[in-house]
Structures are given as structure tokens and as C-alpha cells.
Scaffold this motif. Sequence first.
Motif, mmCIF file in Angstrom:
data_model
loop_
_atom_site.group_PDB
_atom_site.id
_atom_site.type_symbol
_atom_site.label_atom_id
_atom_site.label_comp_id
_atom_site.label_asym_id
_atom_site.label_seq_id
_atom_site.Cartn_x
_atom_site.Cartn_y
_atom_site.Cartn_z
ATOM 1 N N LEU A 1 75.127 38.258 -34.906
ATOM 2 C CA LEU A 1 76.131 38.898 -35.769
ATOM 3 C C LEU A 1 77.173 39.645 -34.941
ATOM 4 N N PHE A 2 76.736 40.337 -33.883
ATOM 5 C CA PHE A 2 77.689 41.154 -33.141
ATOM 6 C C PHE A 2 77.686 40.944 -31.628
ATOM 7 N N GLY A 3 76.543 41.187 -30.982
ATOM 8 C CA GLY A 3 76.523 41.250 -29.516
ATOM 9 C C GLY A 3 77.037 39.985 -28.847
ATOM 10 N N ALA B 1 73.707 43.422 -22.354
ATOM 11 C CA ALA B 1 72.419 44.104 -22.147
ATOM 12 C C ALA B 1 71.608 44.056 -23.436
ATOM 13 N N HIS B 2 70.296 44.241 -23.319
ATOM 14 C CA HIS B 2 69.408 44.169 -24.495
ATOM 15 C C HIS B 2 68.127 44.923 -24.189
ATOM 16 N N SER B 3 67.127 44.749 -25.034
ATOM 17 C CA SER B 3 65.924 45.586 -24.905
ATOM 18 C C SER B 3 65.130 45.288 -23.628
ATOM 19 N N ASP C 1 66.953 49.313 -16.163
ATOM 20 C CA ASP C 1 67.846 50.443 -15.852
ATOM 21 C C ASP C 1 69.186 50.329 -16.592
ATOM 22 N N LEU C 2 69.076 50.382 -17.910
ATOM 23 C CA LEU C 2 70.253 50.234 -18.777
ATOM 24 C C LEU C 2 71.331 51.272 -18.452
ATOM 25 N N ALA C 3 70.900 52.505 -18.137
ATOM 26 C CA ALA C 3 71.878 53.565 -17.843
ATOM 27 C C ALA C 3 72.761 53.161 -16.665
ATOM 28 N N GLU D 1 72.182 57.654 -31.332
ATOM 29 C CA GLU D 1 72.628 58.449 -30.174
ATOM 30 C C GLU D 1 71.878 58.091 -28.889
ATOM 31 N N MET D 2 71.625 56.803 -28.694
ATOM 32 C CA MET D 2 70.876 56.358 -27.511
ATOM 33 C C MET D 2 71.703 56.492 -26.228
ATOM 34 N N VAL D 3 73.006 56.210 -26.321
ATOM 35 C CA VAL D 3 73.853 56.232 -25.120
ATOM 36 C C VAL D 3 74.240 57.674 -24.801
ATOM 37 N N ASP E 1 81.518 52.368 -30.387
ATOM 38 C CA ASP E 1 80.198 52.579 -30.992
ATOM 39 C C ASP E 1 80.107 51.789 -32.298
ATOM 40 N N VAL E 2 79.288 50.762 -32.297
ATOM 41 C CA VAL E 2 79.169 49.895 -33.479
ATOM 42 C C VAL E 2 77.991 50.339 -34.363
ATOM 43 N N GLY E 3 77.073 51.074 -33.792
ATOM 44 C CA GLY E 3 75.849 51.453 -34.509
ATOM 45 C C GLY E 3 76.119 52.281 -35.759
ATOM 46 N N ILE E 4 75.321 52.019 -36.779
ATOM 47 C CA ILE E 4 75.355 52.844 -37.999
ATOM 48 C C ILE E 4 73.909 53.233 -38.281
ATOM 49 N N ASN E 5 73.584 54.499 -38.103
ATOM 50 C CA ASN E 5 72.193 54.960 -38.281
ATOM 51 C C ASN E 5 72.182 56.160 -39.219
ATOM 52 N N GLY F 1 76.146 57.186 -34.782
ATOM 53 C CA GLY F 1 76.221 55.907 -34.088
ATOM 54 C C GLY F 1 75.108 55.750 -33.072
ATOM 55 N N ASP F 2 75.294 54.776 -32.183
ATOM 56 C CA ASP F 2 74.353 54.548 -31.080
ATOM 57 C C ASP F 2 74.737 55.375 -29.861
ATOM 58 N N VAL F 3 75.875 56.080 -29.953
ATOM 59 C CA VAL F 3 76.382 56.873 -28.833
ATOM 60 C C VAL F 3 76.263 58.353 -29.191
ATOM 61 N N VAL G 1 84.517 51.796 -35.967
ATOM 62 C CA VAL G 1 84.451 50.337 -36.169
ATOM 63 C C VAL G 1 84.270 49.991 -37.654
ATOM 64 N N GLY G 2 83.521 50.831 -38.386
ATOM 65 C CA GLY G 2 83.183 50.541 -39.784
ATOM 66 C C GLY G 2 84.368 50.068 -40.620
ATOM 67 N N PRO G 3 85.455 50.853 -40.712
ATOM 68 C CA PRO G 3 86.582 50.428 -41.563
ATOM 69 C C PRO G 3 87.241 49.129 -41.113
#
Length: 299
Positions: A172-174, A191-193, A197-199, A216-218, A231-235, A251-253, A272-274
Motif C-alpha cells: 500500500l505504501f512502502g 527498511a523494515h522490521s 540498526d535502524l537508527a 513515535e518510534m522515530v 510521517d505517514v503513520g496514524i496511531n 504519527g510514527d515520528v 500526509v493524511g489530507p
Amino acid sequence: MATLIDGKTVAKSVTDAVKTAATTLEAEAGVKTGLAVVIVGDDPASHAYVGAKSKMAKECGFTSVQHTLPEETTQEELAALVETLNADPSIHGILVQLPLPKHLKSDPIIQSILPEKDVDGLHVVNAGKVATGDLDGGLVSCTPAGAMVFVRRTHGEDLSGLNAVVIGRSNLFGKPMSALLLAANATVTTAHSRTKDLAAVCRNADILVAAVGRPEMVKADWVKSGATVIDVGINRVPAPVKGEGKFRLVGDVAFAECEKVAGVITPVPGGVGPMTIAMLMANTVIAAYRKAGRKPPKF
Ligand code: NAP
């Protein structure tokens, strides 16, 4: 402090351009752009999304048709409706709101939409065109298309020499986002799960796009100084200050700390939402231009 991208303002500039394009097509070719939105069942969130899409389609001057089907609709009934819409010359875009109720299989339905009417950009033909860099022939899925508008308005059309990191590899996105960045000449890491060393991977990014679904992972020390952070995440997270059982969107950030390091950043909500609905309108008018044998506008 980073410059904030106001997604509502950018989305409005896109829908204003869509309105102008739709008016021109009607005046010059006698073609009124048509969007059909199909929803099955009673999910309140899906009804809210569909209502917003139908309303925006009307605001853009389209013929907007909404098909609301009951929860007990069968696979065959839904497939038959898609067939009818495929054959309807007044309909240029078909959107089937996902997720469908559990007894229905979404993939055969999505793949039965004519690719040229697949304004969500989810048909394999459209996904394949994005993957092969054929961006003028197909329809690009709406959320990555919207995120790319932010990228282009920040960095221009050509991302030569820039490192982009997309966290998330969903269909859908990545994956389409990575393909679009690559097509614009960025050097792209998806990147993915399982990424080690994602950071450290993220710290290399001039353009960092997060689409994970983890609040808020990032963190700030993942962000290169001056980077563009999308930031595409919606949480939904609990917000007891708003009252018991209340939620807020994040978001994810980790926005508050990352905006001190980034050069440009998108908020959640209002980033990104709108853009997703705006790009749906853009795809629909593009589909109408192509059907009329005219060169579609770029957004
Ligand atoms: P998804 O299909 O669940 O994919 C999530 C991706 O994140 C997967 O590739 C997964 O890796 C990766 N991931 C999970 N945990 C991770 C970790 N700890 N470290 C690194 N990567 C990790 O989600 P999606 O559909 O792409 O959506 C992602 C987010 O964007 C969600 O919050 C969604 O609500 C939001 N979204 C917003 C819009 C919009 O604004 N309109 C549209 C679409 C999506 P694996 O592949 O290895 O499992």
C-alpha cells in the motif's frame, strides 16, 4: 526548528488544480469527471472516509456516485457492481473502500477494477507501472503520490545525490514510495522490521519517510540534521487529559523532539493524511483526461 509542512494547505492547492482541470475538461470536451465510491457494511470509520471522499468529489465538480451495500453483500453481488461501473462511460474512477467485511475477499475485487479506472492505484497493473518507473502511464496509489508532492515541493523534481530511507515495505505504501523516490533519482533504502540498526540507517537519510504504524518510534537521534521527515503513520494513543477513554492521533515520528533536528517535517494529524483524498481526486481527473484522449495535468 524545522519548517512545518501544512498538509491541509498543500492538499487544497491540489484540489484547486483538480477543480480547474475538471472545469476545463467539461468546457472543452463536454466530459464531466465521474467518481464512484463503493462501501460495504457499517464500519463507522470507513463511512467517515467515504463521506469525505464523496463530498470532496462534488466540491471538485465531479459526478459523485456512492454505492452503500449492506454487510451481508455477497462476493458475486460486489463483483457484479464493479462490472457495471467498469462498463459505465460516465464513471472514470472506481474506489472500493477497504477493509471489506471479513466474508469478502478484497483482492479479486480490486483486481477486477479496470486498471484505467483504479484511482486508488492498487491494481497490479498500476503497481507494476510504478515499479517499472512508468509514472505517466498508470495511476499511482494516493498516499505515496501525496507524500511525493511534499518531497517535490521541498527538493524539486530531481533528487540526484540525496539519500532517502523509507521505513515500511507494505504494498500500500512502502514499496510504491520507494519506487517513486528511486524514479526521481534518490538513492533509496527500504527498511523494515528485519533491518539491523535502524537508527543508523535512518541517520543517513536526507529524506526520511516513516510508514510503520508504531507510535513515535522515530527519535531525534535517528534524524540527520536538516533532513526532510515525512510521517505517514496514524496511531491512536490514550489521551487521559482529554477525558477517560479518549484518544489522540500521533504519527510514527516523535514530533516534538524530531522537529528540533529536521529541516522540514510533517505533523500528524494534518500532514500526509489530507493529501490522500486530494490525490484520489487528482487520479480521477487524470483518468477522465486520458479517457477523453487528452494529456492529463500533473499534480
Ligand atoms: P503495514 O502494512 O502494517 O506495514 C508496516 C511496515 O512497517 C512493514 O513493512 C513492517 O515490516 C514495518 N515495521 C513494523 N515494525 C517495525 C519496526 N519495529 N521497525 C521497522 N519496521 C517495522 O502498514 P501500512 O499500510 O504501510 O501503514 C503504515 C502506517 O501508515 C500506519 O500507521 C497506517 O495507518 C499509516 N497510513 C496512513 C495513510 C494516510 O495517511 N492516508 C495511508 C496508509 C497508511 P515487515 O514488512 O518486516 O513486517
